[in-house]
Design a protein around this motif. Structure first.
Motif, mmCIF file in Angstrom:
data_model
loop_
_atom_site.group_PDB
_atom_site.id
_atom_site.type_symbol
_atom_site.label_atom_id
_atom_site.label_comp_id
_atom_site.label_asym_id
_atom_site.label_seq_id
_atom_site.Cartn_x
_atom_site.Cartn_y
_atom_site.Cartn_z
ATOM 1 N N PRO A 156 -65.519 -30.822 22.952
ATOM 2 C CA PRO A 156 -65.595 -29.408 22.528
ATOM 3 C C PRO A 156 -64.872 -28.435 23.459
ATOM 4 O O PRO A 156 -64.391 -27.399 23.014
ATOM 5 N N ASN A 157 -64.761 -28.746 24.747
ATOM 6 C CA ASN A 157 -64.146 -27.799 25.683
ATOM 7 C C ASN A 157 -62.624 -27.893 25.734
ATOM 8 O O ASN A 157 -61.967 -27.008 26.299
ATOM 9 N N TRP A 158 -62.036 -28.954 25.161
ATOM 10 C CA TRP A 158 -60.627 -29.259 25.415
ATOM 11 C C TRP A 158 -59.687 -28.154 24.915
ATOM 12 O O TRP A 158 -58.681 -27.839 25.563
ATOM 13 N N LEU A 159 -59.962 -27.550 23.810
ATOM 14 C CA LEU A 159 -59.098 -26.513 23.244
ATOM 15 C C LEU A 159 -59.332 -25.137 23.862
ATOM 16 O O LEU A 159 -58.673 -24.166 23.481
ATOM 17 N N HIS A 160 -60.223 -25.043 24.831
ATOM 18 C CA HIS A 160 -60.558 -23.747 25.432
ATOM 19 C C HIS A 160 -60.063 -23.599 26.871
ATOM 20 O O HIS A 160 -59.990 -22.478 27.379
ATOM 21 N N MET A 161 -59.721 -24.713 27.529
ATOM 22 C CA MET A 161 -59.254 -24.612 28.918
ATOM 23 C C MET A 161 -58.529 -25.889 29.315
ATOM 24 O O MET A 161 -58.793 -26.962 28.753
ATOM 25 N N GLN A 285 -51.583 -22.277 20.048
ATOM 26 C CA GLN A 285 -52.906 -22.592 20.592
ATOM 27 C C GLN A 285 -53.984 -21.949 19.713
ATOM 28 O O GLN A 285 -54.099 -20.727 19.633
ATOM 29 N N GLU A 286 -54.721 -22.795 19.036
ATOM 30 C CA GLU A 286 -55.817 -22.384 18.181
ATOM 31 C C GLU A 286 -57.051 -23.200 18.526
ATOM 32 O O GLU A 286 -56.981 -24.442 18.540
ATOM 33 N N PRO A 287 -58.168 -22.497 18.841
ATOM 34 C CA PRO A 287 -58.353 -21.045 18.835
ATOM 35 C C PRO A 287 -57.578 -20.373 19.979
ATOM 36 O O PRO A 287 -57.164 -21.040 20.929
#
Length: 421
Positions: A156-161, A285-287
């Motif tokens: 879950p964290n991969w697309l945020h940082m 980059q989404e989100p």
């Protein structure tokens, strides 16, 4: 003329396929049999220009204080971006075909221009700290599908940082250094208890290393522009990986001994300025990232990469991967911004690994784990020679370059051979 001008020519002969035209001028550390003390030079064609010799001759200006007689580029990097730009411009001017200053000084030219075949190349920087990231979406997805299934491939964290871990600076080695097969705790799923022994699933990881040339203060966060200015240059990087040791140890805190035994880098640091013509925007980059990670510039690079694998009994390398640095989801600038976002101090000589670089096609995968799909699809090297993971005597060679108009900005190579434990 700007040092990146495609029309520039040197009085040193450089063929179009050379990695080291006058538009490149990468920094490295070398020694010779005649002068065994390591010092800093730049590559030009089939030569290395001895910057310590040029400095002694008064050709590089004042104020650098014998930095090029050092066994690393760190003292020079510490002078900062203005000095980097001015020095590169001065070296470029000295090497131009129409400048007689070095061209016609026979004695200085013979002292300062060393054939590469006579130079021993060393680790180019004193590595202050080493952090490895995990920033290719394709690589992270492939690994996730193998071990968690398609529906849960990305955490879950991969697309945020940018996800990373702190590696070992002490075992960063220069290209050509043999890699000893590591030992560690092993526990396959079928075993009840672990045992200690040599790794059986040894792998390479195709990466780019980011060389940090300026420090930040503890507690200081970085903007996009500040982070970019702190990047001195880039190297090819192979972050060797013991997959079976990692499988047992990585829960709950991630890689440790599986990655600590060796990280190989190329001997030449290609400057950020030399790569400027090859910048482009990375994948959408989404989100949208949080505000501190948003980018206003094109921070990826059109940098072609190739991996060759050779078994001990083979004469030539077999190309097993062709990919590109432009595919990276998280850029080097974002990695550095995130690294400092907690207030973590960054130091001159810090090295950031990009993480394994993979594209969407099978031939673009950046590790044997992916190419051979966790051992289920062996790689054909030659008749009766297949690989799922690396065996003793195997050599891995990584090449990289950006293609310009009639010239290329190359990195040379990073090579390593596996030796028995």
């Amino acid at each position: 003329m700007h040092p990146n001008d495609p029309s520039l020519r040197s009085f040193v002969e450089v063929v179009p396929s050379s990695d080291f035209p006058i538009q490149n001028l990468p920094y490295g550390v070398f020694s010779t049999a005649a002068t065994p003390s390591p010092r800093v030079g730049v590559a030009i064609g089939k030569f290395v220009l001895d910057l310590s010799e040029m400095e002694r001759a008064g050709k590089l200006g004042e104020g650098l204080s014998d930095v090029f007689a050092s066994p690393s580029v760190n003292p020079f990097m510490a002078f900062g971006p203005v000095a980097w730009t001015e020095t590169r411009a001065r070296i470029s001017a000295l090497l131009r075909h129409d400048n007689p200053e070095l061209r016609d000084d026979t004695a200085l030219r013979e002292r300062a221009l060393i054939p590469l075949e006579k130079a021993k190349l060393h680790l180019p920087l004193a590595v202050s700290g080493y952090t490895d990231f995990y920033s290719s979406r394709e690589h992270a997805t492939n690994v996730g599908v193998m071990f968690r299934g398609k529906d849960n491939a990305l955490q879950p964290n991969w697309l945020h940082m940018p996800i990373g871990y702190n590696g070992r600076a002490s075992t960063v080695v220069v290209s050509g250094t043999e890699v000893l097969r590591p030992h560690g705790q092993l526990k396959p799923p079928s075993a009840d208890v672990p045992w200690f022994g040599p790794c059986k699933r040894l792998d390479f990881e195709l990466e780019i290393g980011v060389v940090i040339g300026q420090s930040s203060r503890m507690g200081e966060r970085l903007t996009e522009c500040q982070a970019e200015a702190m990047i001195f240059g880039f190297v090819l990087l192979n972050d060797w990986s013991a997959r079976d040791i990692q499988q047992w140890e990585y829960v709950p805190l991630g890689p440790f001994q599986a990655k600590a035994f060796a990280t190989s880098i190329s001997p030449w640091i290609v400057t950020r300025e030399a790569l400027e013509p090859f910048r482009l925007h990375g994948p959408a980059q989404e989100p949208e990232p949080l505000a501190y990670l948003r980018q206003t510039k094109a921070n990826n690079y059109d940098l072609r990469l190739e991996v060759g694998l050779r078994a001990a009994r083979m004469k030539d390398y077999v190309t097993i991967s062709n990919t590109n640095f432009k595919y990276m989801y998280w850029s080097s600038v974002q990695q550095l911004v995130h690294h400092a976002s907690s207030g973590c101090t960054m130091n001159v000589g810090d090295l950031l690994g990009s993480g394994t670089i993979s594209g969407s096609e099978k031939h673009q995968r950046g590790s044997l784990l992916e190419i051979g799909w966790n051992g289920t699809e062996p790689v054909e090297l030659a008749e009766h020679t297949r690989r799922t993971f690396l065996e003793d005597g195997d050599s891995v060679n990584i090449l990289g370059f950006c293609q310009g108009d009639g010239y290329r900005i190359g990195f040379g190579s990073v090579e390593g051979t596996i030796v028995a434990s």
